[in-house]
Design a protein around this motif. Sequence first.
Motif, mmCIF file in Angstrom:
data_model
loop_
_atom_site.group_PDB
_atom_site.id
_atom_site.type_symbol
_atom_site.label_atom_id
_atom_site.label_comp_id
_atom_site.label_asym_id
_atom_site.label_seq_id
_atom_site.Cartn_x
_atom_site.Cartn_y
_atom_site.Cartn_z
ATOM 1 N N GLU A 49 42.642 9.563 -28.395
ATOM 2 C CA GLU A 49 42.248 8.268 -27.616
ATOM 3 C C GLU A 49 42.955 8.321 -26.392
ATOM 4 O O GLU A 49 44.041 8.594 -26.196
ATOM 5 N N PRO A 50 42.485 7.776 -25.312
ATOM 6 C CA PRO A 50 41.113 6.997 -25.275
ATOM 7 C C PRO A 50 39.764 7.756 -24.942
ATOM 8 O O PRO A 50 38.765 7.463 -25.187
ATOM 9 N N VAL A 51 40.261 9.191 -24.251
ATOM 10 C CA VAL A 51 38.778 9.924 -24.193
ATOM 11 C C VAL A 51 38.058 10.402 -25.199
ATOM 12 O O VAL A 51 36.861 10.526 -25.301
ATOM 13 N N LYS A 52 38.780 10.599 -26.591
ATOM 14 C CA LYS A 52 37.766 10.658 -27.699
ATOM 15 C C LYS A 52 36.736 9.689 -28.046
ATOM 16 O O LYS A 52 35.469 10.279 -28.077
ATOM 17 N N LYS A 53 37.153 8.771 -28.030
ATOM 18 C CA LYS A 53 36.517 7.493 -28.266
ATOM 19 C C LYS A 53 35.271 7.496 -27.128
ATOM 20 O O LYS A 53 34.044 7.254 -27.597
ATOM 21 N N LEU A 54 35.565 7.641 -25.907
ATOM 22 C CA LEU A 54 34.848 7.560 -24.785
ATOM 23 C C LEU A 54 33.617 8.753 -25.117
ATOM 24 O O LEU A 54 32.325 8.652 -24.737
ATOM 25 N N PHE A 55 33.978 9.949 -25.313
ATOM 26 C CA PHE A 55 33.100 11.000 -25.720
ATOM 27 C C PHE A 55 32.290 10.660 -26.812
ATOM 28 O O PHE A 55 30.859 11.125 -26.749
ATOM 29 N N ASP A 56 32.612 9.960 -27.851
ATOM 30 C CA ASP A 56 32.063 9.665 -28.885
ATOM 31 C C ASP A 56 30.910 8.715 -28.601
ATOM 32 O O ASP A 56 29.571 8.648 -28.872
ATOM 33 N N GLN A 57 31.225 7.760 -27.658
ATOM 34 C CA GLN A 57 30.383 6.919 -27.275
ATOM 35 C C GLN A 57 29.089 7.393 -26.372
ATOM 36 O O GLN A 57 27.818 7.223 -26.315
ATOM 37 N N ASN A 58 29.492 8.480 -25.434
ATOM 38 C CA ASN A 58 28.715 9.337 -24.600
ATOM 39 C C ASN A 58 27.633 9.957 -25.602
ATOM 40 O O ASN A 58 26.502 10.085 -25.370
ATOM 41 N N ASP A 59 28.064 10.339 -26.873
ATOM 42 C CA ASP A 59 27.238 10.951 -27.385
ATOM 43 C C ASP A 59 26.097 10.100 -28.119
ATOM 44 O O ASP A 59 24.895 10.410 -28.489
ATOM 45 N N ALA A 60 26.669 8.949 -28.395
ATOM 46 C CA ALA A 60 25.763 7.864 -28.889
ATOM 47 C C ALA A 60 24.755 7.646 -27.956
ATOM 48 O O ALA A 60 23.548 7.285 -28.150
ATOM 49 N N ALA A 61 25.211 7.513 -26.549
ATOM 50 C CA ALA A 61 24.243 7.290 -25.576
ATOM 51 C C ALA A 61 23.063 7.926 -25.432
ATOM 52 O O ALA A 61 22.127 7.848 -25.087
ATOM 53 N N LEU A 62 23.450 9.407 -25.617
ATOM 54 C CA LEU A 62 22.604 10.632 -25.362
ATOM 55 C C LEU A 62 21.749 10.512 -26.604
ATOM 56 O O LEU A 62 20.405 10.597 -26.425
ATOM 57 N N ALA A 63 21.909 10.015 -27.824
ATOM 58 C CA ALA A 63 21.109 9.857 -29.105
ATOM 59 C C ALA A 63 20.237 8.446 -28.845
ATOM 60 O O ALA A 63 19.309 8.362 -29.800
#
Length: 157
Positions: A49-63
């Motif tokens: 954190e915090p970048v791990k959460k940001l990339f998890d959110q980015n994955d959700a945005a892509l999906a």
Amino acid sequence: MMKLPLLALVLGSLVPAAAMAGPASDAVKFFYTQGRFVGDPDYRDRLVEPVKKLFDQNDAALASADGLPCIDADPALDAQDFDDAELARTLKLSETVNGDQAEVTATFDLFADSEDASREMVWSLKNIDGRWKVADIASKTNGWRLSALECFAGETE
């Protein structure tokens, strides 16, 4: 003649165990070899954190239905395109370690003989269980910090 190996052994025993895990620069260099994308889910274990959460959110945005990412460039490069050979030729890393925190500065060129091709990136790392993990990335060249990016995909209100 045996004094030097004995001195090295004694001094080596005084080095903290975390320092034995290898330089923080190696954790950063990993992302500058073979075109690796920092946000790739296969490398998520190299983030905290915090970048791990940001990339998890980015994955959700892509999906999501619209499929639009929060991150549209490679944060390690501060760009979308680059010449791999030029990056490898010009990459220089320097680190400052303070306990379980480290800062690694990466300087490189994206392309040869091109204006605006030089980059200076500052990586913030944390030593977790003997491994250096990426906590943040900032571009000194263009004045942004990855942790300041807002991405609300995948969050519920």
